[in-house]
Write a protein that holds these residues in place. Sequence first.
Motif, short mmCIF file in Angstrom:
data_model
loop_
_atom_site.label_atom_id
_atom_site.label_comp_id
_atom_site.label_asym_id
_atom_site.label_seq_id
_atom_site.Cartn_x
_atom_site.Cartn_y
_atom_site.Cartn_z
N ALA A 53 35.54 39.55 29.16
CA ALA A 53 35.30 38.07 29.52
C ALA A 53 36.39 37.70 30.47
O ALA A 53 36.07 36.78 31.65
CB ALA A 53 35.45 37.12 28.46
N ASN A 54 37.51 38.35 30.73
CA ASN A 54 38.67 37.98 31.49
C ASN A 54 38.98 39.42 31.78
O ASN A 54 39.46 40.22 30.98
CB ASN A 54 39.69 37.34 30.67
N PRO A 55 38.83 39.63 33.43
CA PRO A 55 39.36 41.09 33.63
C PRO A 55 40.61 41.45 33.55
O PRO A 55 41.07 42.70 33.70
CB PRO A 55 38.82 41.02 35.24
N LYS A 56 41.52 40.63 33.31
CA LYS A 56 42.94 40.94 33.15
C LYS A 56 43.52 41.15 31.64
O LYS A 56 44.44 41.18 31.53
CB LYS A 56 43.83 39.50 33.92
N LEU A 57 42.51 40.89 30.66
CA LEU A 57 42.85 40.87 29.28
C LEU A 57 41.68 41.44 28.49
O LEU A 57 40.55 40.82 28.81
CB LEU A 57 43.06 39.30 28.80
N VAL A 58 42.04 42.05 27.71
CA VAL A 58 41.04 42.62 26.55
C VAL A 58 41.50 41.93 25.06
O VAL A 58 42.60 41.84 24.61
CB VAL A 58 41.19 44.09 26.40
N VAL A 59 40.47 41.35 24.44
CA VAL A 59 40.83 40.52 23.31
C VAL A 59 40.01 41.27 22.47
O VAL A 59 39.23 42.38 22.21
CB VAL A 59 40.10 39.07 23.60
N ALA A 60 40.46 40.85 20.89
CA ALA A 60 40.08 41.49 19.64
C ALA A 60 38.51 41.76 19.80
O ALA A 60 38.10 42.62 19.18
CB ALA A 60 40.57 40.68 18.63
N SER A 61 38.04 40.66 20.02
CA SER A 61 36.34 40.74 20.09
C SER A 61 35.80 41.69 20.69
O SER A 61 34.56 42.40 20.30
CB SER A 61 35.78 39.43 19.97
N GLU A 62 36.49 42.37 21.66
CA GLU A 62 35.99 43.29 22.58
C GLU A 62 36.28 44.71 22.25
O GLU A 62 35.81 45.55 22.69
CB GLU A 62 36.52 43.16 23.94
N ILE A 63 37.03 44.90 21.01
CA ILE A 63 37.24 46.04 20.49
C ILE A 63 36.16 46.52 19.04
O ILE A 63 36.00 45.62 18.40
CB ILE A 63 38.49 46.09 19.94
N ALA A 64 35.89 47.63 19.36
CA ALA A 64 34.76 47.86 18.28
C ALA A 64 35.35 47.74 16.82
O ALA A 64 36.45 48.29 16.46
CB ALA A 64 33.98 49.14 18.63
N ASP A 65 34.50 47.44 15.98
CA ASP A 65 34.70 47.29 14.55
C ASP A 65 35.07 48.74 14.08
O ASP A 65 34.52 49.60 14.34
CB ASP A 65 33.89 46.83 13.32
#
Length: 195
Positions: A53-65
Amino acid sequence: MRITLVGSRHFGVTILEMLHQHGVEIVRVVVADPEDRLAASARSAGIEVVVQANPKLVVASEIADGTDLIVTAHSHARISKEALAAAKLGGIGYHPSLLPRHRGIAAVEWTIKEGDPIAGGTVYHLADRMDAGAIAAQEWCFVKKGETARELWERALAPLGRKLLGEVVDYAKTHKALPSKPQDEQFATRAPSIS
């Protein structure tokens, strides 16, 4: 071992291929650009692709369960604390310098600009501070006289990154942990973008 790969470009594709060869399950690929060659390679291999969602930050929801380890390969995004906590072993990245020397986006360029006769690569634990996490693996190489940053990257540093990331992933598979040695801050230098 289940891995979420965060990255881009040719190096990202190289690490995707290496991970397949090391017998891990790549459960998701996270990219900043949906048209990136890593995204295309992942889709063609049947791997789920998520666009940040933000090219400068990876958030928890973007990491696979169920991710055991986050691996970054040519990613300029920070991996949030929450994202790292979503993976059992946290995350590792490859930096094309002998950390803590040349922390920053232009490490290879600064290696050349500073006239360093020796360069190297570091696999490090992703942390709050950019390029400042504990060292998991590190190896050096010589810099050829007159070599450009791109030549050094292609000849030595990219292949070294593939090798070191593979070694650390294999270690993590065997030991269910990551090797860890703190960086020595007295040797830290910055490598900001060169315009």
